[in-house]
Scaffold this motif. Structure first.
Motif, PDB file in Angstrom:
ATOM      1  N   CYS A  52       0.810  -1.220   0.000  1.00 31.91           N
ATOM      2  CA  CYS A  52       0.000   0.000   0.000  1.00 31.91           C
ATOM      3  C   CYS A  52       0.844   1.271   0.000  1.00 31.91           C
ATOM      4  CB  CYS A  52      -0.924   0.014   1.215  1.00 31.91           C
ATOM      5  SG  CYS A  52      -2.188  -1.269   1.179  1.00 31.91           S
ATOM      6  N   ASP A  53       2.148   1.125   0.219  1.00 32.08           N
ATOM      7  CA  ASP A  53       3.063   2.260   0.198  1.00 32.08           C
ATOM      8  C   ASP A  53       4.434   1.718  -0.191  1.00 32.08           C
ATOM      9  OD1 ASP A  53       3.950   0.942   2.498  1.00 32.08           O
ATOM     10  OD2 ASP A  53       3.157   2.447   3.871  1.00 32.08           O
ATOM     11  N   LEU A  54       5.443   2.568  -0.185  1.00 32.08           N
ATOM     12  CA  LEU A  54       6.759   2.103  -0.625  1.00 32.08           C
ATOM     13  C   LEU A  54       7.312   1.012   0.281  1.00 32.08           C
ATOM     14  CD1 LEU A  54       8.502   5.413  -1.768  1.00 32.08           C
ATOM     15  CD2 LEU A  54       7.510   3.609  -3.190  1.00 32.08           C
ATOM     16  N   LYS A  55       7.228   1.219   1.586  1.00 31.74           N
ATOM     17  CA  LYS A  55       7.748   0.215   2.513  1.00 31.74           C
ATOM     18  C   LYS A  55       7.019  -1.111   2.328  1.00 31.74           C
ATOM     19  CE  LYS A  55       8.385  -0.722   7.465  1.00 31.74           C
ATOM     20  NZ  LYS A  55       8.144  -0.207   8.840  1.00 31.74           N
ATOM     21  N   ALA A 106       7.802  14.615  -5.135  1.00 27.26           N
ATOM     22  CA  ALA A 106       7.953  13.448  -4.268  1.00 27.26           C
ATOM     23  C   ALA A 106       7.065  12.302  -4.753  1.00 27.26           C
ATOM     24  CB  ALA A 106       7.590  13.820  -2.829  1.00 27.26           C
ATOM     25  N   LEU A 107       5.869  12.634  -5.248  1.00 27.99           N
ATOM     26  CA  LEU A 107       4.988  11.603  -5.786  1.00 27.99           C
ATOM     27  C   LEU A 107       5.613  10.960  -7.022  1.00 27.99           C
ATOM     28  CD1 LEU A 107       2.327  10.057  -5.815  1.00 27.99           C
ATOM     29  CD2 LEU A 107       1.292  11.974  -7.064  1.00 27.99           C
ATOM     30  N   GLU A 113       9.760   4.490  -8.058  1.00 24.28           N
ATOM     31  CA  GLU A 113      10.162   3.340  -7.244  1.00 24.28           C
ATOM     32  C   GLU A 113       9.189   2.169  -7.439  1.00 24.28           C
ATOM     33  OE1 GLU A 113      11.682   2.856  -2.634  1.00 24.28           O
ATOM     34  OE2 GLU A 113      11.612   4.854  -3.550  1.00 24.28           O
ATOM     35  N   ILE A 114       7.891   2.472  -7.513  1.00 20.73           N
ATOM     36  CA  ILE A 114       6.892   1.435  -7.805  1.00 20.73           C
ATOM     37  C   ILE A 114       7.130   0.855  -9.195  1.00 20.73           C
ATOM     38  CG2 ILE A 114       4.435   1.011  -8.227  1.00 20.73           C
ATOM     39  CD1 ILE A 114       5.149   1.315  -5.255  1.00 20.73           C
ATOM     40  N   ASP A 115       7.475   1.713 -10.131  1.00 22.13           N
ATOM     41  CA  ASP A 115       7.767   1.264 -11.499  1.00 22.13           C
ATOM     42  C   ASP A 115       8.914   0.256 -11.505  1.00 22.13           C
ATOM     43  OD1 ASP A 115       7.781   1.157 -14.301  1.00 22.13           O
ATOM     44  OD2 ASP A 115       9.072   2.906 -14.475  1.00 22.13           O
ATOM     45  N   ALA A 116       9.952   0.528 -10.745  1.00 17.11           N
ATOM     46  CA  ALA A 116      11.104  -0.378 -10.684  1.00 17.11           C
ATOM     47  C   ALA A 116      10.707  -1.713 -10.056  1.00 17.11           C
ATOM     48  CB  ALA A 116      12.235   0.262  -9.893  1.00 17.11           C
ATOM     49  N   LEU A 117       9.902  -1.671  -9.003  1.00 17.38           N
ATOM     50  CA  LEU A 117       9.450  -2.906  -8.368  1.00 17.38           C
ATOM     51  C   LEU A 117       8.558  -3.721  -9.313  1.00 17.38           C
ATOM     52  CD1 LEU A 117       8.565  -1.625  -4.783  1.00 17.38           C
ATOM     53  CD2 LEU A 117      10.425  -3.198  -5.376  1.00 17.38           C
ATOM     54  N   ALA A 118       7.750  -3.032 -10.091  1.00 22.75           N
ATOM     55  CA  ALA A 118       6.815  -3.717 -10.997  1.00 22.75           C
ATOM     56  C   ALA A 118       7.530  -4.541 -12.053  1.00 22.75           C
ATOM     57  CB  ALA A 118       5.899  -2.698 -11.663  1.00 22.75           C
ATOM     58  N   ALA A 119       8.790  -4.245 -12.301  1.00 20.98           N
ATOM     59  CA  ALA A 119       9.557  -4.998 -13.295  1.00 20.98           C
ATOM     60  C   ALA A 119      10.020  -6.361 -12.775  1.00 20.98           C
ATOM     61  CB  ALA A 119      10.768  -4.175 -13.739  1.00 20.98           C
ATOM     62  N   LEU A 120       9.963  -6.565 -11.453  1.00 21.96           N
ATOM     63  CA  LEU A 120      10.460  -7.806 -10.874  1.00 21.96           C
ATOM     64  C   LEU A 120       9.540  -8.980 -11.220  1.00 21.96           C
ATOM     65  CD1 LEU A 120      11.412  -6.436  -7.339  1.00 21.96           C
ATOM     66  CD2 LEU A 120      12.973  -6.969  -9.225  1.00 21.96           C
ATOM     67  N   PRO A 121      10.101 -10.159 -11.461  1.00 20.04           N
ATOM     68  CA  PRO A 121       9.266 -11.292 -11.882  1.00 20.04           C
ATOM     69  C   PRO A 121       8.284 -11.770 -10.829  1.00 20.04           C
ATOM     70  CG  PRO A 121      11.538 -11.997 -11.489  1.00 20.04           C
ATOM     71  CD  PRO A 121      11.543 -10.508 -11.472  1.00 20.04           C
ATOM     72  N   GLN A 122       8.619 -11.640  -9.543  1.00 20.46           N
ATOM     73  CA  GLN A 122       7.715 -12.107  -8.493  1.00 20.46           C
ATOM     74  C   GLN A 122       6.572 -11.129  -8.233  1.00 20.46           C
ATOM     75  OE1 GLN A 122      10.772 -10.951  -7.983  1.00 20.46           O
ATOM     76  NE2 GLN A 122      11.071 -10.040  -5.956  1.00 20.46           N
ATOM     77  N   VAL A 123       6.662  -9.940  -8.822  1.00 16.87           N
ATOM     78  CA  VAL A 123       5.587  -8.952  -8.720  1.00 16.87           C
ATOM     79  C   VAL A 123       4.621  -9.204  -9.871  1.00 16.87           C
ATOM     80  CG1 VAL A 123       4.999  -6.502  -8.825  1.00 16.87           C
ATOM     81  CG2 VAL A 123       7.018  -7.247  -7.542  1.00 16.87           C
TER      82      VAL A 123
END
Length: 290
Positions: A52-55, A106-107, A113-123
């Motif tokens: 729900c947030d970065l953390k 900041a948004l 950062e969410i974009d970078a996480l979305a590239a991960l295969p487990q996401v």
């Protein structure tokens, strides 16, 4: 007398394993391993852990990488975007445009950062994102919409599912999805619309995920929506630790309680539980591409 803090007992196991399409293990008591073990014992073989947030999104991605039966969804919750842009909602009227300009930057950083996480295969999904006018007033609408549109773009660019949080914002959520072009796999988490909205979602090919509130006495419109929802577009979730199904409402929710909600859903749709469980298992695997 049972305490409200006492976890409900394990229900009778499902014969056909299913997935909890939306849970928050990081907000629940005990370890991830304990939660997964209890879930597996009753036929809940897979869970989608939602940030729900970065953390929380980083935690979801890390947990999914460590557990084969956990898939991650990452996002800024609709109510997180106004907090990033404006700071403390109590001070919005006093912060002025300077804070807003800095907050928009900041948004953008948080979305990157969410974009970078979305590239991960487990996401497997981008979410939960969307609109919430229940907790965020008119001053936060622009930030919510900006964040929502960005999440839609991220999901499409990475070929991931989109998980929608829609609270008292049905028309605007559907409008923005139409304007931006929804991802191929779009899921309304904790579906809260009526039968007419269910028809609209079905026509668009959107998945509808039902939570424990479908069992609540005052949820007749939600049950009407479930009747209308095509079997091939229905998912089940806990949204744990929230929305514990009856008869345990008010006590802690967890993935192992999925059978309670699924059996209530089967009764509403006039299906035997094995038939509905098999459909939901297939739908969830398709929706999250695992």
């Amino acid at each position: 007398m049972t305490s409200k803090s006492t976890p409900p007992p394990l229900p009778e196991p499902l014969r056909v394993p299913v997935a909890d399409s939306h849970t928050h293990l990081d907000m629940q008591a005990g370890t991830v391993e304990e939660a997964l073990e209890r879930a597996a014992a009753v036929g809940v073989a897979t869970v989608v852990q939602v940030g729900c947030d970065l953390k929380g999104s980083h935690w979801a991605a890390r947990t999914a990488a460590e557990h084969a039966n956990v898939h991650a969804a990452v996002a800024l919750h609709p109510n997180e975007a106004p907090r990033i842009v404006h700071g403390d909602p109590d001070n919005w009227s006093r912060q002025g445009t300077a804070r807003e300009a800095g907050g928009e930057a900041a948004l953008d950083e948080a979305l990157a950062e969410i974009d970078a996480l979305a590239a991960l295969p487990q996401v497997r999904a981008v979410g939960e994102t969307g609109l919430d006018t229940f907790r965020t007033g008119p001053g936060g609408v622009a930030a919510q919409e900006r964040s929502f549109r960005a999440h839609i773009e991220i999901a499409k660019r990475h070929g991931k599912a989109l998980v929608i949080h829609d609270r008292e914002a049905h028309a605007d959520v559907l409008r923005i999805l139409a304007e931006e072009g929804a991802p191929e796999r779009t899921i309304f988490h904790c579906f809260s619309g009526d039968a007419e909205m269910a028809r609209e979602c079905a026509a668009a090919g959107y998945y509808m995920s039902f939570a424990g509130n479908v069992t609540f006495k005052n949820a007749a419109p939600l049950r009407d929506a479930l009747v209308v929802a095509p079997r091939e577009l229905v998912l089940v979730e806990t949204d744990a630790p929230f929305l514990t199904p009856a008869p345990y409402r008010g006590r802690p929710n967890a993935p192992y309680l999925i059978p309670v909600t699924l059996r209530a859903m089967a009764a509403v749709k006039g299906l035997d539980e094995d038939t509905l469980a098999a459909a939901i298992a297939a739908n969830t695997a398709t929706a999250f591409d695992y």
